[in-house]
Scaffold this motif. Sequence first.
Motif, PDB file in Angstrom:
ATOM      1  N   MET A   3       3.848 -23.686  55.898  1.00 34.18           N
ATOM      2  CA  MET A   3       3.661 -25.135  56.322  1.00 34.18           C
ATOM      3  C   MET A   3       5.028 -25.433  55.747  1.00 34.18           C
ATOM      4  O   MET A   3       4.930 -25.392  54.388  1.00 34.18           O
ATOM      5  CB  MET A   3       2.134 -25.813  55.826  1.00 34.18           C
ATOM      6  CG  MET A   3       2.795 -27.389  55.568  1.00 34.18           C
ATOM      7  SD  MET A   3       1.210 -27.988  54.597  1.00 34.18           S
ATOM      8  CE  MET A   3      -0.379 -27.381  55.298  1.00 34.18           C
ATOM      9  N   THR A   4       5.523 -26.706  56.696  1.00 30.41           N
ATOM     10  CA  THR A   4       7.194 -27.007  55.557  1.00 30.41           C
ATOM     11  C   THR A   4       6.567 -28.077  54.679  1.00 30.41           C
ATOM     12  O   THR A   4       5.067 -28.640  54.739  1.00 30.41           O
ATOM     13  CB  THR A   4       8.457 -27.657  56.179  1.00 30.41           C
ATOM     14  OG1 THR A   4       7.189 -28.780  57.547  1.00 30.41           O
ATOM     15  CG2 THR A   4       8.353 -26.368  57.737  1.00 30.41           C
ATOM     16  N   SER A   5       7.649 -28.311  53.694  1.00 32.53           N
ATOM     17  CA  SER A   5       7.702 -28.993  52.673  1.00 32.53           C
ATOM     18  C   SER A   5       7.552 -30.908  53.463  1.00 32.53           C
ATOM     19  O   SER A   5       6.706 -31.322  52.788  1.00 32.53           O
ATOM     20  CB  SER A   5       8.662 -30.008  51.484  1.00 32.53           C
ATOM     21  OG  SER A   5      10.531 -29.392  52.818  1.00 32.53           O
ATOM     22  N   MET A   6       7.411 -30.688  54.845  1.00 34.08           N
ATOM     23  CA  MET A   6       7.700 -32.385  55.094  1.00 34.08           C
ATOM     24  C   MET A   6       6.251 -32.475  55.660  1.00 34.08           C
ATOM     25  O   MET A   6       5.590 -33.211  55.512  1.00 34.08           O
ATOM     26  CB  MET A   6       8.620 -32.179  56.565  1.00 34.08           C
ATOM     27  CG  MET A   6       8.317 -33.490  57.088  1.00 34.08           C
ATOM     28  SD  MET A   6       8.781 -35.347  56.193  1.00 34.08           S
ATOM     29  CE  MET A   6       9.920 -36.059  56.938  1.00 34.08           C
ATOM     30  N   ASP A   7       5.752 -31.314  55.545  1.00 35.14           N
ATOM     31  CA  ASP A   7       4.643 -31.777  56.658  1.00 35.14           C
ATOM     32  C   ASP A   7       3.158 -31.392  55.533  1.00 35.14           C
ATOM     33  O   ASP A   7       2.281 -32.474  55.444  1.00 35.14           O
ATOM     34  CB  ASP A   7       3.269 -30.289  56.638  1.00 35.14           C
ATOM     35  CG  ASP A   7       4.067 -29.434  58.395  1.00 35.14           C
ATOM     36  OD1 ASP A   7       4.877 -30.660  59.064  1.00 35.14           O
ATOM     37  OD2 ASP A   7       3.828 -28.666  58.717  1.00 35.14           O
ATOM     38  N   ALA A   8       3.520 -30.706  53.835  1.00 33.65           N
ATOM     39  CA  ALA A   8       2.901 -31.225  52.466  1.00 33.65           C
ATOM     40  C   ALA A   8       2.997 -32.299  52.817  1.00 33.65           C
ATOM     41  O   ALA A   8       2.189 -33.245  51.959  1.00 33.65           O
ATOM     42  CB  ALA A   8       3.452 -30.267  51.988  1.00 33.65           C
ATOM     43  N   LEU A   9       4.611 -33.571  53.061  1.00 27.87           N
ATOM     44  CA  LEU A   9       4.100 -34.336  51.907  1.00 27.87           C
ATOM     45  C   LEU A   9       3.816 -35.854  53.276  1.00 27.87           C
ATOM     46  O   LEU A   9       2.644 -36.762  52.771  1.00 27.87           O
ATOM     47  CB  LEU A   9       5.763 -35.337  52.028  1.00 27.87           C
ATOM     48  CG  LEU A   9       6.139 -36.247  52.097  1.00 27.87           C
ATOM     49  CD1 LEU A   9       6.005 -36.838  50.315  1.00 27.87           C
ATOM     50  CD2 LEU A   9       7.462 -36.361  52.606  1.00 27.87           C
ATOM     51  N   VAL A  10       3.081 -35.298  54.411  1.00 26.31           N
ATOM     52  CA  VAL A  10       3.082 -36.101  54.882  1.00 26.31           C
ATOM     53  C   VAL A  10       1.115 -35.624  54.711  1.00 26.31           C
ATOM     54  O   VAL A  10       0.847 -36.951  54.413  1.00 26.31           O
ATOM     55  CB  VAL A  10       2.727 -35.997  56.838  1.00 26.31           C
ATOM     56  CG1 VAL A  10       1.825 -35.967  57.545  1.00 26.31           C
ATOM     57  CG2 VAL A  10       4.075 -36.153  57.063  1.00 26.31           C
ATOM     58  N   LEU A  11       0.719 -34.862  54.728  1.00 27.39           N
ATOM     59  CA  LEU A  11      -0.787 -34.750  54.440  1.00 27.39           C
ATOM     60  C   LEU A  11      -1.081 -34.953  52.970  1.00 27.39           C
ATOM     61  O   LEU A  11      -2.324 -35.529  52.917  1.00 27.39           O
ATOM     62  CB  LEU A  11      -1.003 -33.274  54.016  1.00 27.39           C
ATOM     63  CG  LEU A  11      -0.787 -32.115  55.398  1.00 27.39           C
ATOM     64  CD1 LEU A  11      -0.870 -30.790  54.835  1.00 27.39           C
ATOM     65  CD2 LEU A  11      -1.689 -32.681  55.995  1.00 27.39           C
ATOM     66  N   LEU A  50      11.061 -23.995  67.673  1.00 28.60           N
ATOM     67  CA  LEU A  50       9.855 -25.187  67.127  1.00 28.60           C
ATOM     68  C   LEU A  50       9.385 -24.732  67.049  1.00 28.60           C
ATOM     69  O   LEU A  50       8.219 -24.368  67.672  1.00 28.60           O
ATOM     70  CB  LEU A  50      10.460 -26.616  68.335  1.00 28.60           C
ATOM     71  CG  LEU A  50      11.467 -27.136  68.577  1.00 28.60           C
ATOM     72  CD1 LEU A  50      11.433 -27.815  69.543  1.00 28.60           C
ATOM     73  CD2 LEU A  50      12.066 -27.852  66.517  1.00 28.60           C
ATOM     74  N   GLU A  51       8.332 -25.349  65.737  1.00 30.42           N
ATOM     75  CA  GLU A  51       7.149 -24.742  64.879  1.00 30.42           C
ATOM     76  C   GLU A  51       6.115 -26.447  65.626  1.00 30.42           C
ATOM     77  O   GLU A  51       6.336 -27.837  65.478  1.00 30.42           O
ATOM     78  CB  GLU A  51       7.049 -24.169  63.892  1.00 30.42           C
ATOM     79  CG  GLU A  51       4.904 -24.025  63.798  1.00 30.42           C
ATOM     80  CD  GLU A  51       5.159 -23.701  62.388  1.00 30.42           C
ATOM     81  OE1 GLU A  51       4.901 -22.447  62.037  1.00 30.42           O
ATOM     82  OE2 GLU A  51       5.698 -24.322  61.645  1.00 30.42           O
ATOM     83  N   GLY A  52       4.927 -26.213  66.544  1.00 26.77           N
ATOM     84  CA  GLY A  52       4.080 -27.343  66.660  1.00 26.77           C
ATOM     85  C   GLY A  52       2.381 -27.022  66.257  1.00 26.77           C
ATOM     86  O   GLY A  52       2.204 -25.859  65.801  1.00 26.77           O
ATOM     87  N   VAL A  53       1.567 -28.035  66.141  1.00 32.09           N
ATOM     88  CA  VAL A  53       0.170 -27.772  65.550  1.00 32.09           C
ATOM     89  C   VAL A  53       0.031 -29.374  66.165  1.00 32.09           C
ATOM     90  O   VAL A  53       0.270 -30.356  66.412  1.00 32.09           O
ATOM     91  CB  VAL A  53       0.292 -26.926  64.543  1.00 32.09           C
ATOM     92  CG1 VAL A  53       1.160 -28.465  63.135  1.00 32.09           C
ATOM     93  CG2 VAL A  53      -1.008 -27.030  63.620  1.00 32.09           C
ATOM     94  N   ILE A  54      -1.726 -29.044  66.379  1.00 26.29           N
ATOM     95  CA  ILE A  54      -2.395 -30.190  66.060  1.00 26.29           C
ATOM     96  C   ILE A  54      -3.319 -30.378  65.662  1.00 26.29           C
ATOM     97  O   ILE A  54      -4.005 -29.380  64.677  1.00 26.29           O
ATOM     98  CB  ILE A  54      -3.953 -29.703  67.575  1.00 26.29           C
ATOM     99  CG1 ILE A  54      -2.497 -29.357  68.995  1.00 26.29           C
ATOM    100  CG2 ILE A  54      -4.595 -30.893  67.318  1.00 26.29           C
ATOM    101  CD1 ILE A  54      -2.744 -29.437  70.260  1.00 26.29           C
ATOM    102  N   PHE A  55      -3.066 -31.828  64.470  1.00 24.24           N
ATOM    103  CA  PHE A  55      -3.641 -32.237  63.634  1.00 24.24           C
ATOM    104  C   PHE A  55      -5.641 -33.082  63.883  1.00 24.24           C
ATOM    105  O   PHE A  55      -5.074 -33.276  64.285  1.00 24.24           O
ATOM    106  CB  PHE A  55      -3.490 -32.665  62.629  1.00 24.24           C
ATOM    107  CG  PHE A  55      -2.330 -31.575  61.819  1.00 24.24           C
ATOM    108  CD1 PHE A  55      -3.425 -30.788  61.097  1.00 24.24           C
ATOM    109  CD2 PHE A  55      -1.297 -31.532  62.183  1.00 24.24           C
ATOM    110  CE1 PHE A  55      -1.679 -30.273  60.099  1.00 24.24           C
ATOM    111  CE2 PHE A  55       0.097 -31.244  61.950  1.00 24.24           C
ATOM    112  CZ  PHE A  55      -0.505 -30.300  60.224  1.00 24.24           C
ATOM    113  N   ASP A  56      -6.486 -32.751  63.226  1.00 22.54           N
ATOM    114  CA  ASP A  56      -7.336 -33.108  63.457  1.00 22.54           C
ATOM    115  C   ASP A  56      -7.597 -34.299  62.564  1.00 22.54           C
ATOM    116  O   ASP A  56      -7.803 -33.941  60.928  1.00 22.54           O
ATOM    117  CB  ASP A  56      -8.174 -32.605  63.358  1.00 22.54           C
ATOM    118  CG  ASP A  56     -10.031 -33.650  63.195  1.00 22.54           C
ATOM    119  OD1 ASP A  56     -10.059 -34.654  63.871  1.00 22.54           O
ATOM    120  OD2 ASP A  56     -11.006 -33.054  62.816  1.00 22.54           O
TER     121      ASP A  56
END
Length: 42
Positions: free
Chosen positions: A1-9, A32-38
Amino acid sequence: MTSMDALVLKEAEKHGMVVEEVDGTRTTITDLEGVIFDITLK
């Protein structure tokens, strides 16, 4: 997980949201990395 992902969460949690990664959806295409979030409200 990138730091941007952690910030958004972290921000989502502050606003009463629960964010969970959907298992098996994280993928990389080229560089590019992608993921789906619920996302649900508490």
